[in-house]
Design an enzyme around this catalytic site. Structure first.
Site, mmCIF file in Angstrom:
data_model
loop_
_atom_site.group_PDB
_atom_site.id
_atom_site.type_symbol
_atom_site.label_atom_id
_atom_site.label_comp_id
_atom_site.label_asym_id
_atom_site.label_seq_id
_atom_site.Cartn_x
_atom_site.Cartn_y
_atom_site.Cartn_z
ATOM 1 N N GLU A 177 0.809 -1.220 0.000
ATOM 2 C CA GLU A 177 0.000 0.000 0.000
ATOM 3 C C GLU A 177 0.843 1.272 0.000
ATOM 4 O OE1 GLU A 177 -2.932 -0.323 3.106
ATOM 5 O OE2 GLU A 177 -3.920 -2.028 2.150
ATOM 6 N N GLU A 297 -4.998 -8.447 -0.625
ATOM 7 C CA GLU A 297 -5.830 -8.344 0.574
ATOM 8 C C GLU A 297 -7.260 -8.106 0.117
ATOM 9 O OE1 GLU A 297 -4.614 -5.305 3.294
ATOM 10 O OE2 GLU A 297 -2.498 -5.916 3.292
#
Length: 565
Positions: A177, A297
């Protein structure tokens, strides 16, 4: 997963059907792969699971965020649940020495390798990365470019050296991220992301051994699946021209549904379309061009507070749809589990129904329904109840209560996608007249897993007056078998009160929280921090039975009073 929240717009191959490079842990893994091997490998990784909040913790060791120390038994049990891959997020920051070498603590590196080797020995594909370092120091790349790049390079050089001869069933992910503080905007973010990914690619390839052909996983900015971000990532793939690369993004659903805010309590058409559009985009930009995709995810952001933030049936529909859409678009998915889903000591699922729904979606579409609740008012003769079925290409074979199969045409009828439970049957099922779930009907379809419908006896909930402070107001509540869906907050002038003041509907679990065992609804400081002093606020509580109740708040300084009506 990080604490950052972003508003996202966001395999026909069965699990384990394709095996690519079965090299043993620590072995070289065989000859160089063909151009299609990356796709075959990523397909064989489906489904995947995240060892979250463990080696990625930012505390002193892997237990500092509340999870137990990893054991080989845990990984063996994950494999036994049907998972073919495990993502092991790793945060390195607190285990590194100072510049210029940024030496990783040898004991920590050895521990990471031990866990990786256990997973490989259990037959799992493994993905490791640089995780929370992204918001600890990597995000400073725009303002501390040379220092950050030097540390990033030193970090990956050490990881690559440690694992250079590990099985090629081990994959590397460049960064989790990623985002950049102090950048000039999207164009610079894209350039910096490209620089990180290409630096990672170059140094891993140069490290030799199995790293020369190891599958490398590259994210977009923030691991976002937005069109502009995936297009930027596609440009990096084109520039690198390496067949052993994999794209990755994260997906936590349509944000208002994912956290239960703005009235998005249901897995509705908007929420469904967001998922469909996202997965179509990933297939078009990457998969259709021969580039495999890992959704590194997935889950729901509301799970960070509680897995009950989203109503059970709506939650199950989301996971059912996600699993099937991923399968149809040949996307590999990795469940984010920070310890809330699979118990790491008992090796049991905290929500068996959720696991059952996910597991089914890996191979087949299951039937669902518009709801998993039938409400019958206490003390009244019930009417027949009709539920719309989502057959997903299946047919309804039977309706079962406990050990008894209900009689079609007598206990229930089916017309097209409409299931009707008779009034007589509902009266029998709720004969105890106890508040709450009196019976569970199991809808059995021609394929997939059953859909459970709770038959609930209820009365209109009752709120009571309360006094508290801006630190917390606890409203005594008799739920009477009902459950809270959402809450609105509006000032006397009609404007919206509380956090997220662009909507009257507040965020479940953040601005308000029901507690069914203690019988109350709590409004925390997070709600009152955004309520004007000397104001009156009208709350409207919406319950799943359809009941709505008004409640008036008056704030004066730090004192808050609540009155019914």
């Amino acid at each position: 997963m990080t604490a950052l929240v972003i508003f996202l717009g966001l395999a026909l191959i069965p699990p384990g059907a394709l095996a690519a490079d079965a090299g043993s842990a620590g072995g070289r893994g065989g000859s160089a792969p063909s151009a299609s091997s990356a796709q075959a490998t990523v397909a064989a990784m489906q489904p995947g699971w995240n060892l979250g909040n463990t080696l990625d913790s930012t505390g002193s060791d892997e237990t500092s965020w509340g999870n137990p120390r990893v054991t080989r038994d845990l990984l063996r049990n994950i494999r036994a649940q049907g998972y073919n891959s495990v993502r092991i997020p790793v945060t390195w920051s607190q285990h590194q020495g100072p510049a210029p070498s940024y030496t990783i603590d040898p004991a920590y590196l050895t521990r990471v390798k031990e866990v990786v080797d256990w997973a490989l020995a259990e037959g799992l594909y493994v993905l490791i990365n640089v995780h929370h370092d992204s918001w600890q120091w990597v995000m400073n790349l725009p303002t501390q470019h040379d220092a950050v790049l030097a540390r990033y390079t030193a970090t990956w050089n050490q990881i690559a050296s440690t694992f250079r001869n590990s099985s090629r069933k081990l994959l590397f992910e460049s960064i989790n991220e990623p985002f950049f503080e102090g950048s000039s905007g999207d164009a610079q973010n894209a350039q910096l992301m490209h620089e990180l990914n290409t630096t990672f690619h170059s140094l891993v390839r140069r490290s030799g051994g199995n790293n020369a052909t190891r599958y490398l996983v590259l994210p977009s900015v923030r691991s976002s699946p937005e069109q502009a971000r995936v297009d930027e990532l596609a440009d990096t793939f084109a520039a690198l021209n390496d067949p052993n690369l994999v794209a990755t993004i994260h997906y936590y659903g349509f944000w208002p549904f994912s956290v239960n805010v703005a009235g998005y309590t249901r897995f509705d058409a908007t929420t469904q379309q967001d998922l469909t559009d996202t997965f179509d985009r990933l297939h078009e930009v990457f998969v259709a061009r021969g580039i495999p995709v890992i959704i590194g995810e997935y889950g729901l952001l509301g799970f960070d507070r509680s897995t009950s933030t989203i109503e059970q049936g709506e939650k199950l529909k989301f996971f059912e749809y996600l699993g099937n859409q991923a399968r149809l678009r040949q996307l590999t998915t990795m469940l984010w589990d920070n310890g809330q889903h699979f118990n790491r000591t008992s090796f049991r699922w905290n929500d068996p129904s959720l696991y059952r729904q996910m597991r089914s979606s890996w191979t087949v579409a299951s039937g669902t329904a518009a709801t998993d609740q039938i409400f019958v008012r206490r003390g009244q003769t019930p009417s027949a109840a009709t539920i719309r079925l989502n057959l997903n290409g299946n047919s309804l074979n039977s309706v079962v209560h406990g050990s008894r199969t209900l009689v079609r045409g007598q206990d229930y009828t089916v017309s097209g996608d409409q299931l009707t439970i008779s009034a007589v049957t509902l009266a029998r099922l709720t004969a105890s007249q106890q508040y709450g779930v009196n019976a569970v009907l199991s809808l059995r379809f021609s394929a997939g897993v059953p859909w459970d419908v709770n038959v609930i006896t209820h009365d209109t909930p009752v709120l009571r007056n309360a006094t508290g402070s801006t630190g917390s107001l606890v409203i005594p509540t008799a739920f009477n078998g009902d459950q809270l869906a959402t809450m609105e907050a509006v000032y006397a002038d009609g404007t919206y009160a509380g956090p997220h003041n662009w909507t009257s509907y507040k965020e479940f679990g953040a601005a308000f929280s029901p507690n069914y065992s203690s019988g109350d609804i709590t409004l925390p400081s997070a709600f009152f921090n955004e309520v004007r002093d000397n104001s009156t606020v009208t709350l409207t509580f919406h319950f799943w039975s359809g009941a709505t109740l008004k409640y008036t708040l008056t704030r004066s300084g730090t004192t808050v009073t609540g009155t019914v009506g």
